[in-house]
Design an enzyme around this catalytic site. Structure first.
Site, PDB file in Angstrom:
ATOM      1  N   GLY A  52     -15.421  -7.524   3.211  1.00  0.00           N
ATOM      2  CA  GLY A  52     -14.276  -7.174   2.386  1.00  0.00           C
ATOM      3  C   GLY A  52     -14.174  -5.662   2.249  1.00  0.00           C
ATOM      4  O   GLY A  52     -14.627  -4.912   3.105  1.00  0.00           O
ATOM      5  N   CYS A  53     -13.593  -5.201   1.168  1.00  0.00           N
ATOM      6  CA  CYS A  53     -13.442  -3.765   0.939  1.00  0.00           C
ATOM      7  C   CYS A  53     -14.795  -3.063   1.040  1.00  0.00           C
ATOM      8  O   CYS A  53     -15.758  -3.449   0.375  1.00  0.00           O
ATOM      9  CB  CYS A  53     -12.830  -3.518  -0.442  1.00  0.00           C
ATOM     10  SG  CYS A  53     -12.689  -1.772  -0.864  1.00  0.00           S
ATOM     11  N   PHE A  54     -14.852  -2.012   1.869  1.00  0.00           N
ATOM     12  CA  PHE A  54     -16.160  -1.383   2.095  1.00  0.00           C
ATOM     13  C   PHE A  54     -16.664  -0.575   0.911  1.00  0.00           C
ATOM     14  O   PHE A  54     -17.844  -0.223   0.854  1.00  0.00           O
ATOM     15  CB  PHE A  54     -16.199  -0.541   3.371  1.00  0.00           C
ATOM     16  CG  PHE A  54     -15.040   0.391   3.612  1.00  0.00           C
ATOM     17  CD1 PHE A  54     -14.241   0.880   2.588  1.00  0.00           C
ATOM     18  CD2 PHE A  54     -14.742   0.812   4.916  1.00  0.00           C
ATOM     19  CE1 PHE A  54     -13.189   1.746   2.829  1.00  0.00           C
ATOM     20  CE2 PHE A  54     -13.688   1.678   5.173  1.00  0.00           C
ATOM     21  CZ  PHE A  54     -12.906   2.143   4.129  1.00  0.00           C
ATOM     22  N   TRP A  55     -15.806  -0.279  -0.056  1.00  0.00           N
ATOM     23  CA  TRP A  55     -16.284   0.438  -1.246  1.00  0.00           C
ATOM     24  C   TRP A  55     -17.403  -0.347  -1.938  1.00  0.00           C
ATOM     25  O   TRP A  55     -18.447   0.207  -2.282  1.00  0.00           O
ATOM     26  CB  TRP A  55     -15.157   0.661  -2.242  1.00  0.00           C
ATOM     27  CG  TRP A  55     -14.009   1.485  -1.770  1.00  0.00           C
ATOM     28  CD1 TRP A  55     -13.994   2.326  -0.678  1.00  0.00           C
ATOM     29  CD2 TRP A  55     -12.714   1.564  -2.363  1.00  0.00           C
ATOM     30  NE1 TRP A  55     -12.763   2.912  -0.566  1.00  0.00           N
ATOM     31  CE2 TRP A  55     -11.949   2.468  -1.581  1.00  0.00           C
ATOM     32  CE3 TRP A  55     -12.138   0.961  -3.477  1.00  0.00           C
ATOM     33  CZ2 TRP A  55     -10.623   2.780  -1.892  1.00  0.00           C
ATOM     34  CZ3 TRP A  55     -10.813   1.274  -3.789  1.00  0.00           C
ATOM     35  CH2 TRP A  55     -10.063   2.174  -3.008  1.00  0.00           C
ATOM     36  N   GLY A  56     -17.151  -1.629  -2.157  1.00  0.00           N
ATOM     37  CA  GLY A  56     -18.118  -2.450  -2.875  1.00  0.00           C
ATOM     38  C   GLY A  56     -19.368  -2.723  -2.074  1.00  0.00           C
ATOM     39  O   GLY A  56     -20.486  -2.660  -2.602  1.00  0.00           O
TER      40      GLY A  56
END
Length: 221
Positions: A52-56
Site C-alpha cells: 500500500g502507501c509506502f509512507w506507512g
C-alpha cells in the site's frame, strides 16, 4: 622453445586472473544494476516490500529492531528513466509503491520482517490497501537472491494456511527507483499524515522480541 612455453603459460595465467577479477566486478555491478542506489554491505540483507502507501510501510519497517534503512521508492514497472510520483499514479507504468528494507542479519531475520509485513496488510486483495486504490498500491515482495526467495516462499506457505489464496506479488526485483525526497520519512516529518497502518501496529513493531526465523515450524501433523 622451453622459455617460449613458460612465457606463454605465465601470460595465460595473468589473463585468466584479470578476467576472473573483472568478472567478479561485473557480477557485483549486475547484482546492483536493478537498484542503482543500493550499496551492498557485509552482513546485511535487503528485501523490497510493497504494502500500500509506502509512507506507512517505511515507518513500520524502520520501527523493527535490526532494520538499518528503509527507503520509499517504485519497483517493477516500466518507464524511460526514473518515474515521477505523478506518472506512477496514472496506473499505466506498472510500478508499485515499494520500500527497500536493509537489515542487519545478526539482529533480525528476513522471516521476522516478512511476518511483520503480512500482519499490517490484507494479502487477499489486489490493487489497494486501506483507503488507497490503484495499481501502485498492489502488495508485493521482491527479492534479489535465492536465499531471500526461499524465505519468502516459506513464510508465504504459512500465511496461505491463515488467509487462503494470497494476492501478493512475489517475484525477483526487476527495477527499483528511489522516490522523491519529500516522500522519504514522510510520517516522521508529518506525524499526522495518513497511514493505513495504525499507531498501535507501529508500537507493536518496536516491541517485537521473538524472531520466528530462529524457530522451525512444526509439521501440520
Amino acid at each position: 622453445m622451453r622459455k617460449i612455453l613458460v612465457s606463454a603459460l605465465l601470460a595465460a595465467l595473468i589473463i585468466t586472473a584479470v578476467l576472473t577479477a573483472n568478472g567478479g566486478e561485473a557480477a557485483k555491478k549486475m547484482e546492483t544494476a536493478k537498484d542503482a542506489t543500493y550499496i551492498k554491505k557485509d552482513g546485511a540483507g535487503v528485501i523490497y516490500l510493497a504494502g500500500g502507501c509506502f509512507w506507512g510501510m517505511e515507518k513500520y519497517m524502520e520501527s523493527i529492531r535490526g532494520v538499518t534503512s528503509a527507503v520509499a521508492g517504485y519497483a517493477n514497472g516500466h518507464s524511460q528513466g526514473r518515474p515521477t510520483y505523478e506518472q506512477v499514479c496514472t496506473n499505466t507504468t506498472g510500478y508499485r509503491e515499494t520500500v527497500r528494507v536493509e537489515y542487519d542479519k545478526s539482529k533480525t531475520s528476513l522471516e521476522k520482517l516478512l511476518y511483520g509485513f503480512f500482519s499490517v496488510i490484507d494479502p487477499t486483495i489486489r490493487d489497494r490497501q486501506g483507503n488507497d486504490r490503484g495499481s501502485q498500491y498492489q502488495s508485493g515482495i521482491y527479492w534479489t537472491d535465492t536465499d531471500s526467495a526461499a524465505a519468502v516462499k516459506r513464510v508465504a506457505a504459512t500465511e496461505e494456511k491463515r488467509w487462503g489464496k494470497l494476492a501478493v506479488e512475489m517475484k525477483p526485483l526487476e527495477v527499483f527507483w528511489e522516490a522523491e525526497e519529500y516522500h522519504q520519512n514522510y510520517l516522521t516529518k508529518h506525524p499526522g499524515g495518513y497511514c493505513h497502518i495504525s499507531g498501535e501496529e507501529l508500537s507493536l513493531a518496536q516491541k517485537m522480541v521473538v524472531d520466528p526465523g530462529k524457530y522451525k515450524r512444526p509439521s501440520d501433523e
